[in-house]
Design a protein around this motif. Structure first.
Motif, PDB file in Angstrom:
ATOM      1  N   SER A  35     -39.234 102.202  -5.945  1.00 15.63           N
ATOM      2  CA  SER A  35     -38.486 101.173  -6.670  1.00 15.63           C
ATOM      3  C   SER A  35     -39.123  99.807  -6.496  1.00 15.63           C
ATOM      4  O   SER A  35     -39.218  99.016  -7.442  1.00 15.63           O
ATOM      5  CB  SER A  35     -37.034 101.113  -6.193  1.00 15.63           C
ATOM      6  OG  SER A  35     -36.264 102.098  -6.826  1.00 15.63           O
ATOM      7  N   SER A  41     -36.147 101.609 -11.110  1.00 16.23           N
ATOM      8  CA  SER A  41     -34.749 101.343 -10.759  1.00 16.23           C
ATOM      9  C   SER A  41     -33.971 101.006 -12.026  1.00 16.23           C
ATOM     10  O   SER A  41     -34.331 100.072 -12.744  1.00 16.23           O
ATOM     11  CB  SER A  41     -34.665 100.174  -9.775  1.00 16.23           C
ATOM     12  OG  SER A  41     -33.321  99.829  -9.516  1.00 16.23           O
ATOM     13  N   PHE A  43     -29.927 100.347 -13.713  1.00  8.55           N
ATOM     14  CA  PHE A  43     -28.651  99.847 -13.208  1.00  8.55           C
ATOM     15  C   PHE A  43     -27.663  99.640 -14.346  1.00  8.55           C
ATOM     16  O   PHE A  43     -28.023  99.644 -15.530  1.00  8.55           O
ATOM     17  CB  PHE A  43     -28.854  98.530 -12.447  1.00  8.55           C
ATOM     18  CG  PHE A  43     -29.169  97.342 -13.329  1.00  8.55           C
ATOM     19  CD1 PHE A  43     -28.171  96.441 -13.680  1.00  8.55           C
ATOM     20  CD2 PHE A  43     -30.452  97.127 -13.807  1.00  8.55           C
ATOM     21  CE1 PHE A  43     -28.449  95.352 -14.486  1.00  8.55           C
ATOM     22  CE2 PHE A  43     -30.740  96.040 -14.619  1.00  8.55           C
ATOM     23  CZ  PHE A  43     -29.735  95.150 -14.954  1.00  8.55           C
ATOM     24  N   LEU A  69     -26.139 104.593 -18.366  1.00 12.33           N
ATOM     25  CA  LEU A  69     -26.928 104.798 -17.153  1.00 12.33           C
ATOM     26  C   LEU A  69     -27.690 106.115 -17.227  1.00 12.33           C
ATOM     27  O   LEU A  69     -28.889 106.176 -16.901  1.00 12.33           O
ATOM     28  CB  LEU A  69     -26.017 104.789 -15.930  1.00 12.33           C
ATOM     29  CG  LEU A  69     -26.712 105.002 -14.585  1.00 12.33           C
ATOM     30  CD1 LEU A  69     -27.437 103.733 -14.151  1.00 12.33           C
ATOM     31  CD2 LEU A  69     -25.713 105.428 -13.513  1.00 12.33           C
ATOM     32  N   ARG A 106     -21.756  96.640  -9.549  1.00  8.07           N
ATOM     33  CA  ARG A 106     -23.144  96.941  -9.923  1.00  8.07           C
ATOM     34  C   ARG A 106     -23.487  98.343  -9.444  1.00  8.07           C
ATOM     35  O   ARG A 106     -23.375  98.650  -8.260  1.00  8.07           O
ATOM     36  CB  ARG A 106     -24.123  95.942  -9.323  1.00  8.07           C
ATOM     37  CG  ARG A 106     -25.535  96.067  -9.927  1.00  8.07           C
ATOM     38  CD  ARG A 106     -26.472  95.036  -9.309  1.00  8.07           C
ATOM     39  NE  ARG A 106     -27.722  94.903 -10.049  1.00  8.07           N
ATOM     40  CZ  ARG A 106     -28.792  95.680  -9.902  1.00  8.07           C
ATOM     41  NH1 ARG A 106     -28.751  96.678  -9.025  1.00  8.07           N
ATOM     42  NH2 ARG A 106     -29.892  95.483 -10.617  1.00  8.07           N
ATOM     43  N   ALA A 108     -26.510 101.036  -9.249  1.00  2.58           N
ATOM     44  CA  ALA A 108     -27.974 101.096  -9.321  1.00  2.58           C
ATOM     45  C   ALA A 108     -28.472 102.456  -8.854  1.00  2.58           C
ATOM     46  O   ALA A 108     -27.927 103.041  -7.910  1.00  2.58           O
ATOM     47  CB  ALA A 108     -28.596 100.001  -8.459  1.00  2.58           C
ATOM     48  N   ASN A 110     -31.951 103.728  -7.458  1.00  2.00           N
ATOM     49  CA  ASN A 110     -33.268 103.338  -6.974  1.00  2.00           C
ATOM     50  C   ASN A 110     -34.066 104.566  -6.565  1.00  2.00           C
ATOM     51  O   ASN A 110     -33.503 105.538  -6.047  1.00  2.00           O
ATOM     52  CB  ASN A 110     -33.139 102.402  -5.771  1.00  2.00           C
ATOM     53  CG  ASN A 110     -32.460 101.108  -6.118  1.00  2.00           C
ATOM     54  OD1 ASN A 110     -32.919 100.376  -6.988  1.00  2.00           O
ATOM     55  ND2 ASN A 110     -31.351 100.814  -5.457  1.00  2.00           N
ATOM     56  N   ASN A 165     -33.654  99.151 -17.170  1.00  2.00           N
ATOM     57  CA  ASN A 165     -34.503  99.247 -15.990  1.00  2.00           C
ATOM     58  C   ASN A 165     -34.850  97.830 -15.536  1.00  2.00           C
ATOM     59  O   ASN A 165     -35.015  96.926 -16.371  1.00  2.00           O
ATOM     60  CB  ASN A 165     -35.776 100.023 -16.320  1.00  2.00           C
ATOM     61  CG  ASN A 165     -36.566 100.403 -15.084  1.00  2.00           C
ATOM     62  OD1 ASN A 165     -36.215 101.360 -14.387  1.00  2.00           O
ATOM     63  ND2 ASN A 165     -37.640  99.680 -14.809  1.00  2.00           N
ATOM     64  N   ILE A 166     -34.985  97.625 -14.236  1.00  2.00           N
ATOM     65  CA  ILE A 166     -35.182  96.261 -13.743  1.00  2.00           C
ATOM     66  C   ILE A 166     -36.453  95.616 -14.294  1.00  2.00           C
ATOM     67  O   ILE A 166     -36.499  94.393 -14.463  1.00  2.00           O
ATOM     68  CB  ILE A 166     -35.166  96.206 -12.204  1.00  2.00           C
ATOM     69  CG1 ILE A 166     -36.264  97.101 -11.597  1.00  2.00           C
ATOM     70  CG2 ILE A 166     -33.803  96.592 -11.663  1.00  2.00           C
ATOM     71  CD1 ILE A 166     -36.391  96.948 -10.082  1.00  2.00           C
TER      72      ILE A 166
END
Length: 304
Positions: A35, A41, A43, A69, A106, A108, A110, A165-166
């Motif tokens: 991650s 990652s 979220f 998600l 939140r 997430a 990872n 995705n981050i």
């Protein structure tokens, strides 16, 4: 200088992390996991709203957030570590943290194992809770000054825009930092053809001649759940609403405009690149939509 892992004042102390309920300080991943190395990652942000009539908290659009998600995991070729547990985890977090007010959850996933870019991923589920009422746009009745950025949203063939995705936020962050440095509150990214997309963490709506307009998903925007909700509310309220391509000039000439998203909820816009919107002071349609939105999330409107 080392960053502190101390719990922020607005964060609740108990989190769900990698199969257990742990303290905020224990909900960590290794700096060398996939991650952190390759941004593997995904979220979701979910709002809990107090329901006045039944005196309890309920997550808004939970099923839609969990579905998105799962879609993000599929797009990123990541295994699902237990999305079917999210509902019960949130309920347990509310109890363990004694949450009684509107809250931001939140979720997430990872990738916590070590390895190279092509290594098989080991996913881990983390769920945290943070105190979050109205942002200042609603809490203080303020309106945003927004720019139109020169930065482009990543093209669909470069990265799937539907994946939350981050890594999808690194470029928009640059656009936002540039806008803030220039005195704006937020910014709107464009796509490779010069059409408007979205703000870094919110969807865009403009209102012209009593018609509510938002860019279509084909413009490379995230399939926002709040955006979809606004379109459904417009139908319920008898407000004309449509999806179509927008140029910067469409924003400059709008009567009203607003951003929306789970975190920001609804934020009215005063101007784009210094062009003041004609009806920004009274914002009649924005206010009507905003009122209906909070009736919906608080259970006063039960069906769309």
């Amino acid at each position: 200088m080392e960053a502190s892992l101390s719990k922020p004042d607005n964060a609740y102390p108990i989190c769900f992390h990698n199969g257990n309920f742990v303290s905020w300080e224990e909900a960590v991943i290794h700096a060398n996991c996939l991650s952190m190395r390759y941004a593997l990652s995904v979220f979701e942000g979910i709002r809990l709203y107090r329901q006045p009539d039944i005196d309890e908290l309920k997550p808004f659009a939970l099923e839609a957030h969990v579905d998105r998600l799962v879609r993000s995991l599929d797009l990123m070729l990541l295994p699902d570590p237990g999305s079917n547990q999210i509902d019960s985890i949130i309920k347990d977090l509310v109890i363990k943290n004694q949450i009684i007010e509107d809250t931001y959850i939140r979720v997430a996933v990872n990738t916590i194992n070590f390895g190279e870019l092509a290594s098989p991923p080991t996913p881990s589920l983390t769920v945290t809770a943070t105190k979050m009422g109205r942002k200042r746009w609603l809490a203080q009745g303020k309106k945003m000054k927004v720019s139109i950025s020169k930065w482009q949203r990543t093209a669909e063939l470069a990265f799937p825009s539907a994946a939350k995705n981050i890594s999808n936020y690194a470029g928009p962050r640059l656009a936002l930092q540039e806008a803030i440095a220039a005195g704006y509150d937020s910014t709107i990214l464009i796509n490779h053809e010069g059409y408007l997309c979205e703000a870094p963490t919110a969807a865009l709506f403009i209102i012209q001649d009593e018609e509510v307009v938002t860019p279509p998903l084909s413009e490379g925007i995230l399939p926002s759940i709040t955006r979809k909700t606004i379109l459904q509310l417009c139908e319920l309220l008898g407000i004309r609403a449509t999806e179509r391509r927008l140029r910067p000039a469409d924003a400059y000439l709008a009567d009203e405009a607003f951003l929306c998203g789970t975190g920001i909820e609804i934020a009215p816009i005063a101007s784009f690149d210094g062009h003041s919107l004609k009806k920004m002071a009274e914002s009649p349609i924005t206010n009507k939509i905003c009122q209906a939105y909070f009736q919906l999330v608080r259970g006063e409107i039960t069906r769309l």
